[in-house]
Scaffold this motif. Sequence first.
Motif, PDB file in Angstrom:
ATOM      1  N   VAL A  76      -6.333  10.195  -1.280  1.00  0.00           N
ATOM      2  CA  VAL A  76      -5.249   9.244  -1.002  1.00  0.00           C
ATOM      3  C   VAL A  76      -5.486   8.546   0.330  1.00  0.00           C
ATOM      4  N   MET A  77      -5.868   9.285   1.362  1.00  0.00           N
ATOM      5  CA  MET A  77      -6.117   8.664   2.667  1.00  0.00           C
ATOM      6  C   MET A  77      -7.336   7.739   2.590  1.00  0.00           C
ATOM      7  N   GLY A  78      -8.355   8.136   1.844  1.00  0.00           N
ATOM      8  CA  GLY A  78      -9.536   7.280   1.688  1.00  0.00           C
ATOM      9  C   GLY A  78      -9.190   5.957   1.028  1.00  0.00           C
ATOM     10  N   ILE A  79      -8.408   6.012  -0.048  1.00  0.00           N
ATOM     11  CA  ILE A  79      -7.977   4.788  -0.731  1.00  0.00           C
ATOM     12  C   ILE A  79      -7.120   3.939   0.200  1.00  0.00           C
ATOM     13  N   THR A  80      -6.250   4.590   0.939  1.00  0.00           N
ATOM     14  CA  THR A  80      -5.375   3.872   1.872  1.00  0.00           C
ATOM     15  C   THR A  80      -6.189   3.166   2.949  1.00  0.00           C
ATOM     16  N   VAL A  81      -7.188   3.836   3.496  1.00  0.00           N
ATOM     17  CA  VAL A  81      -8.036   3.229   4.540  1.00  0.00           C
ATOM     18  C   VAL A  81      -8.843   2.061   3.970  1.00  0.00           C
ATOM     19  N   ILE A  82      -9.368   2.215   2.763  1.00  0.00           N
ATOM     20  CA  ILE A  82     -10.133   1.117   2.146  1.00  0.00           C
ATOM     21  C   ILE A  82      -9.230  -0.099   1.944  1.00  0.00           C
ATOM     22  N   GLN A 118       1.767  11.846   7.550  1.00  0.00           N
ATOM     23  CA  GLN A 118       3.008  12.624   7.646  1.00  0.00           C
ATOM     24  C   GLN A 118       3.712  12.693   6.290  1.00  0.00           C
ATOM     25  N   LYS A 119       3.771  11.576   5.579  1.00  0.00           N
ATOM     26  CA  LYS A 119       4.399  11.554   4.255  1.00  0.00           C
ATOM     27  C   LYS A 119       3.678  12.468   3.288  1.00  0.00           C
ATOM     28  N   LEU A 120       2.360  12.395   3.298  1.00  0.00           N
ATOM     29  CA  LEU A 120       1.578  13.221   2.379  1.00  0.00           C
ATOM     30  C   LEU A 120       1.711  14.701   2.691  1.00  0.00           C
ATOM     31  N   ARG A 121       1.901  15.041   3.942  1.00  0.00           N
ATOM     32  CA  ARG A 121       2.080  16.450   4.325  1.00  0.00           C
ATOM     33  C   ARG A 121       3.320  17.039   3.648  1.00  0.00           C
ATOM     34  N   MET A 122       4.290  16.201   3.329  1.00  0.00           N
ATOM     35  CA  MET A 122       5.509  16.700   2.658  1.00  0.00           C
ATOM     36  C   MET A 122       5.192  17.257   1.275  1.00  0.00           C
ATOM     37  N   PHE A 123       4.072  16.828   0.694  1.00  0.00           N
ATOM     38  CA  PHE A 123       3.684  17.278  -0.633  1.00  0.00           C
ATOM     39  C   PHE A 123       2.808  18.529  -0.593  1.00  0.00           C
ATOM     40  N   ASP A 124       2.492  19.003   0.600  1.00  0.00           N
ATOM     41  CA  ASP A 124       1.643  20.191   0.748  1.00  0.00           C
ATOM     42  C   ASP A 124       2.452  21.432   0.366  1.00  0.00           C
ATOM     43  N   PRO A 125       2.027  22.149  -0.657  1.00  0.00           N
ATOM     44  CA  PRO A 125       2.783  23.310  -1.112  1.00  0.00           C
ATOM     45  C   PRO A 125       2.671  24.507  -0.153  1.00  0.00           C
ATOM     46  N   THR A 154       2.991   6.406  -2.374  1.00  0.00           N
ATOM     47  CA  THR A 154       4.099   6.992  -3.115  1.00  0.00           C
ATOM     48  C   THR A 154       3.648   7.526  -4.470  1.00  0.00           C
ATOM     49  N   VAL A 155       2.943   6.718  -5.223  1.00  0.00           N
ATOM     50  CA  VAL A 155       2.510   7.131  -6.560  1.00  0.00           C
ATOM     51  C   VAL A 155       1.537   8.299  -6.488  1.00  0.00           C
ATOM     52  N   LEU A 156       0.517   8.159  -5.660  1.00  0.00           N
ATOM     53  CA  LEU A 156      -0.469   9.223  -5.567  1.00  0.00           C
ATOM     54  C   LEU A 156       0.085  10.461  -4.868  1.00  0.00           C
ATOM     55  N   GLY A 157       0.970  10.251  -3.926  1.00  0.00           N
ATOM     56  CA  GLY A 157       1.590  11.389  -3.243  1.00  0.00           C
ATOM     57  C   GLY A 157       2.382  12.258  -4.206  1.00  0.00           C
ATOM     58  N   ARG A 158       3.104  11.638  -5.117  1.00  0.00           N
ATOM     59  CA  ARG A 158       3.877  12.388  -6.111  1.00  0.00           C
ATOM     60  C   ARG A 158       2.961  13.166  -7.042  1.00  0.00           C
ATOM     61  N   ALA A 159       1.820  12.597  -7.344  1.00  0.00           N
ATOM     62  CA  ALA A 159       0.878  13.258  -8.248  1.00  0.00           C
ATOM     63  C   ALA A 159       0.171  14.421  -7.579  1.00  0.00           C
ATOM     64  N   SER A 160       0.303  14.545  -6.276  1.00  0.00           N
ATOM     65  CA  SER A 160      -0.435  15.580  -5.557  1.00  0.00           C
ATOM     66  C   SER A 160      -0.013  16.984  -5.950  1.00  0.00           C
ATOM     67  N   GLY A 161       1.192  17.165  -6.462  1.00  0.00           N
ATOM     68  CA  GLY A 161       1.642  18.495  -6.869  1.00  0.00           C
ATOM     69  C   GLY A 161       0.819  19.057  -8.001  1.00  0.00           C
ATOM     70  N   ILE A 217       0.843  -1.195   0.000  1.00  0.00           N
ATOM     71  CA  ILE A 217       0.000   0.000   0.000  1.00  0.00           C
ATOM     72  C   ILE A 217       0.877   1.243   0.000  1.00  0.00           C
ATOM     73  N   ASP A 218       1.883   1.237   0.831  1.00  0.00           N
ATOM     74  CA  ASP A 218       2.780   2.394   0.918  1.00  0.00           C
ATOM     75  C   ASP A 218       3.502   2.630  -0.402  1.00  0.00           C
ATOM     76  N   ARG A 219       4.057   1.581  -0.965  1.00  0.00           N
ATOM     77  CA  ARG A 219       4.829   1.726  -2.206  1.00  0.00           C
ATOM     78  C   ARG A 219       3.976   2.105  -3.397  1.00  0.00           C
ATOM     79  N   LYS A 220       2.833   1.475  -3.524  1.00  0.00           N
ATOM     80  CA  LYS A 220       2.016   1.668  -4.721  1.00  0.00           C
ATOM     81  C   LYS A 220       1.078   2.864  -4.611  1.00  0.00           C
ATOM     82  N   VAL A 221       0.344   2.935  -3.531  1.00  0.00           N
ATOM     83  CA  VAL A 221      -0.691   3.961  -3.432  1.00  0.00           C
ATOM     84  C   VAL A 221      -0.118   5.280  -2.935  1.00  0.00           C
TER      85      VAL A 221
END
Length: 150
Positions: A58-64, A142-149, A40-47, A34-38
Amino acid sequence: MDIGDAGSWSSDWLWAVPLILIVVAIHMVGLMLIDRKVVTVLGRASGRHRFLPWFVVVMGITVILATILHGLEGVVWALAYLMLGAMPDSKAAMLYSISSMTSYGHADVYLEARWQMLGALEALNGMMMFGVTTAFLFSTMQKLRMFDPS
């Protein structure tokens, strides 16, 4: 079965320890995927998207996916209950397993008296896996927060 007779619980422990190890392995591999695929991939696309809606998606998909993972782990325990004859059918075994794993305990299904310690050990395993999942979800946030502009 005398509940006070701890000696009668040895086969419960002999079944529970490998089941716990299997569930932990499934859980760790599942969360890693989940971490590697969802994440990481979706986090990079967040920009390319507004952060808050993307964070929720992303969090919704991760929880599901984590919920599906817990369901799969419930299947492992349910299959063990069926193999041992501790439950009469797959529906009752799965309901009992998820009820035990979540410590819900309100389902009107019960293990054969002989295997009740095994059910308690599944509850212990479930509590540990939910703790690991909680830590994982926090780490994901926490990881996703790194992508917050902002």
